[in-house]
Enzyme design. Structure first.
Site, short mmCIF file in Angstrom:
data_model
loop_
_atom_site.label_atom_id
_atom_site.label_comp_id
_atom_site.label_asym_id
_atom_site.label_seq_id
_atom_site.Cartn_x
_atom_site.Cartn_y
_atom_site.Cartn_z
N ARG A 187 17.12 -20.92 70.81
CA ARG A 187 17.28 -22.28 70.28
C ARG A 187 15.92 -22.90 69.91
O ARG A 187 15.67 -24.09 70.12
CB ARG A 187 17.97 -23.20 71.29
CG ARG A 187 19.41 -22.84 71.59
CD ARG A 187 20.28 -22.95 70.35
NE ARG A 187 21.70 -22.91 70.68
CZ ARG A 187 22.42 -21.81 70.90
NH1 ARG A 187 21.85 -20.62 70.82
NH2 ARG A 187 23.71 -21.89 71.18
N SER A 260 26.81 -27.99 72.06
CA SER A 260 26.08 -28.04 73.33
C SER A 260 25.02 -29.12 73.25
O SER A 260 24.16 -29.07 72.36
CB SER A 260 25.36 -26.72 73.60
OG SER A 260 26.26 -25.67 73.72
N GLU A 356 19.52 -30.13 73.55
CA GLU A 356 19.44 -29.17 72.45
C GLU A 356 19.30 -29.88 71.11
O GLU A 356 18.47 -29.49 70.28
CB GLU A 356 20.67 -28.25 72.45
CG GLU A 356 20.43 -27.06 71.57
CD GLU A 356 21.69 -26.46 71.00
OE1 GLU A 356 21.57 -25.43 70.37
OE2 GLU A 356 22.78 -27.02 71.16
N1 EPU Z 1 30.86 -22.87 82.38
C1 EPU Z 1 31.12 -23.77 83.38
N2 EPU Z 1 31.68 -24.98 83.04
C2 EPU Z 1 31.96 -25.28 81.76
C3 EPU Z 1 31.69 -24.37 80.73
C4 EPU Z 1 31.13 -23.16 81.06
O1 EPU Z 1 30.87 -23.52 84.55
O2 EPU Z 1 32.48 -26.40 81.53
C5 EPU Z 1 30.27 -21.58 82.73
C6 EPU Z 1 31.18 -20.44 82.32
O3 EPU Z 1 32.10 -20.16 83.32
C7 EPU Z 1 30.22 -19.30 82.08
C8 EPU Z 1 28.94 -19.99 81.63
O4 EPU Z 1 29.07 -21.37 81.99
O5 EPU Z 1 29.93 -18.62 83.28
C9 EPU Z 1 28.68 -19.84 80.16
O6 EPU Z 1 29.68 -20.52 79.40
P1 EPU Z 1 29.90 -20.26 77.84
O7 EPU Z 1 30.25 -18.82 77.61
O8 EPU Z 1 30.83 -21.28 77.34
O9 EPU Z 1 28.48 -20.42 77.20
P2 EPU Z 1 27.30 -21.50 77.35
O10 EPU Z 1 26.11 -20.77 77.83
O11 EPU Z 1 27.72 -22.65 78.15
C10 EPU Z 1 26.37 -21.04 74.96
C11 EPU Z 1 25.93 -21.81 73.75
C12 EPU Z 1 27.11 -22.26 72.93
C13 EPU Z 1 27.94 -21.05 72.54
C14 EPU Z 1 28.37 -20.33 73.82
C15 EPU Z 1 29.15 -19.07 73.55
C16 EPU Z 1 23.84 -22.88 74.42
C17 EPU Z 1 23.16 -24.17 74.71
N3 EPU Z 1 25.14 -22.97 74.14
O12 EPU Z 1 27.07 -21.94 75.82
O13 EPU Z 1 26.59 -22.82 71.74
O14 EPU Z 1 29.08 -21.39 71.78
O15 EPU Z 1 27.18 -19.95 74.56
O16 EPU Z 1 28.28 -18.09 73.13
O17 EPU Z 1 23.19 -21.85 74.42
C18 EPU Z 1 25.92 -24.87 70.72
O18 EPU Z 1 24.78 -24.41 70.72
O19 EPU Z 1 26.19 -26.00 70.23
C19 EPU Z 1 26.98 -24.08 71.32
C20 EPU Z 1 28.23 -24.54 71.45
#
Ligand code: EPU
Length: 363
Positions: A187, A260, A356
């Site tokens: 990012r 995010s 972000e």
């Molecule tokens: N999780 C929680 N609570 C929640 C949501 C997620 O505990 O409400 C936990 C999940 O259980 C999992 C971990 O967090 O263990 C990761 O969750 P997720 O796969 O949804 O990915 P993220 O790391 O939270 C990132 C990106 C997203 C992208 C997703 C999927 C960033 C800041 N965000 O989120 O990107 O869609 O991975 O690849 O890196 C964005 O940048 O706007 C965005 C939506």
């Protein structure tokens, strides 16, 4: 005036996906990138602050913008497919103004900054190019993609970017910044480190026809199995990602949000180990440089902020990383809630979260 439109005291409420009511002293919407030098030369523009806007899907306005907002509305996709045997073959598809240069194995595709990212991804899949399937449905423009190096489901856009074309405000000329110069990271890119210097006008991608699909990110393989697909093609992966995103992330056309709002922090391996020992549920992803990315969503949820609401400002009850505007939240109200979340996570986990999106006007 051809190629651009100027509006004084313009509303930005429909130009940011958090739907914050903010105004710009001057809004310049540009449709022809070759007119940039002329536009930037207007005294009112030259002597003022400048903010480049795509779809406003990664921006929080905490006040009005006292300067010029440059809305990039340029269009066009130019494709060169690289021909292994007979050099470069260029073809122009009259209907769409698309140029094709091909070797049947991969294509070099230059895309104007104002194109919608998701339209472009769907177009590449329709043309049989692979690579961007994991990045489907991300809001925003093509020109914004390299700035924060958009990523999702185990892929980052940087992997496919050959170079970025930009107007260099310091040098007053068009520059081509190659992949290495763009200094892509999670990012992050050169453009975040030199804010106000470059106006991205086009992005040049190299996309393969075939490449191993990336389906190991949590949820994709399971979703493909639910879809009954055992030999996935890129469009199957795209369909799986669309399903996962729509089931997890609130739709900005329904409820104001900027995806995010917090980055996943990257911390020392020792701190990640200690956090994991204390909180076994915390997702931790080892990074190539030996550091560890830890899940901000998990910490925010564990700190009790998922689904909270202060007036119309809230944290989504579907995904803890997403700051939402339930109706008429102001920029300062949204920013105050975001800071409350950052403070709460720091107190509980000793980890500093960072926003972000670009936060405009925050002190
Ligand atoms: N999780 C929680 N609570 C929640 C949501 C997620 O505990 O409400 C936990 C999940 O259980 C999992 C971990 O967090 O263990 C990761 O969750 P997720 O796969 O949804 O990915 P993220 O790391 O939270 C990132 C990106 C997203 C992208 C997703 C999927 C960033 C800041 N965000 O989120 O990107 O869609 O991975 O690849 O890196 C964005 O940048 O706007 C965005 C939506």
């Amino acid at each position: 005036m051809g190629g651009y439109t100027l509006i004084e005291n313009a509303s930005l409420a429909n130009r940011n996906t958090l739907r914050v009511a903010a105004r710009a002293k001057l809004l310049a919407e540009i449709r022809d990138a070759s007119k940039l030098p002329e536009l930037l030369d207007f005294p009112a523009v030259r002597n003022d602050r400048l903010l480049v806007l795509g779809e406003g899907s990664n921006m929080l306005f905490t006040g009005d913008f006292d300067g010029t907002v440059l809305a990039m509305a340029t269009r066009g996709v130019f494709v060169e497919e690289m021909l292994a045997t007979s050099g470069v073959h260029v073809e122009t598809l009259a209907t769409s103004g698309v140029e094709v240069e091909s070797d049947g194995d991969s294509a070099r595709i230059a895309v104007a900054a104002g194109e919608r990212w998701d339209d472009f991804v769907r177009w590449t899949l329709g043309q049989g190019y692979a690579g961007l399937e994991n990045l489907i449905l991300i809001p925003g423009t093509v020109g914004a993609a390299p700035i924060q190096n958009i990523g999702a489901y185990g892929c980052e856009v940087a992997e496919f970017i050959e170079s970025v074309e930009a107007w260099d405000i310091h040098e007053r000329r068009v520059v081509t910044l190659d992949h290495a110069t763009c200094a892509f990271a999670y990012r992050d890119s050169l453009f975040k480190h030199e804010p106000g210097r470059y106006i991205v006008t086009a992005v040049r991608f190299v996309l393969p026809r075939n490449r191993p699909l990336r389906t190991d990110y949590a949820g994709i393989n399971e979703q493909l199995a639910r879809m009954g697909v055992d030999k996935p093609a890129p469009f199957h992966v795209a369909e799986a990602v669309v399903h996962l995103r729509t089931s997890k992330l609130p739709d900005p056309s329904v409820i104001g949000n900027a995806g995010s709002f917090f980055k996943n922090p990257i911390v020392d391996a020792a701190l990640a180990d200690a956090l994991k020992r204390e909180h076994p549920g915390l997702a931790v992803w080892a990074q190539p440089n030996g550091r560890c990315k830890v899940s901000a969503a998990w910490m925010i949820e564990a700190a009790g902020f998922k689904g909270i609401r202060e007036g119309d400002a809230g944290i989504s009850n579907r995904h803890a990383l997403v700051l939402v505007n339930h109706g008429n939240a102001t920029g300062p109200q949204l920013w105050a809630l975001a800071q409350r979340v950052m403070d709460g996570v720091r107190e509980k986990f000793g980890v500093q979260l960072e926003p972000e999106p670009v936060v405009i006007g925050a002190r």
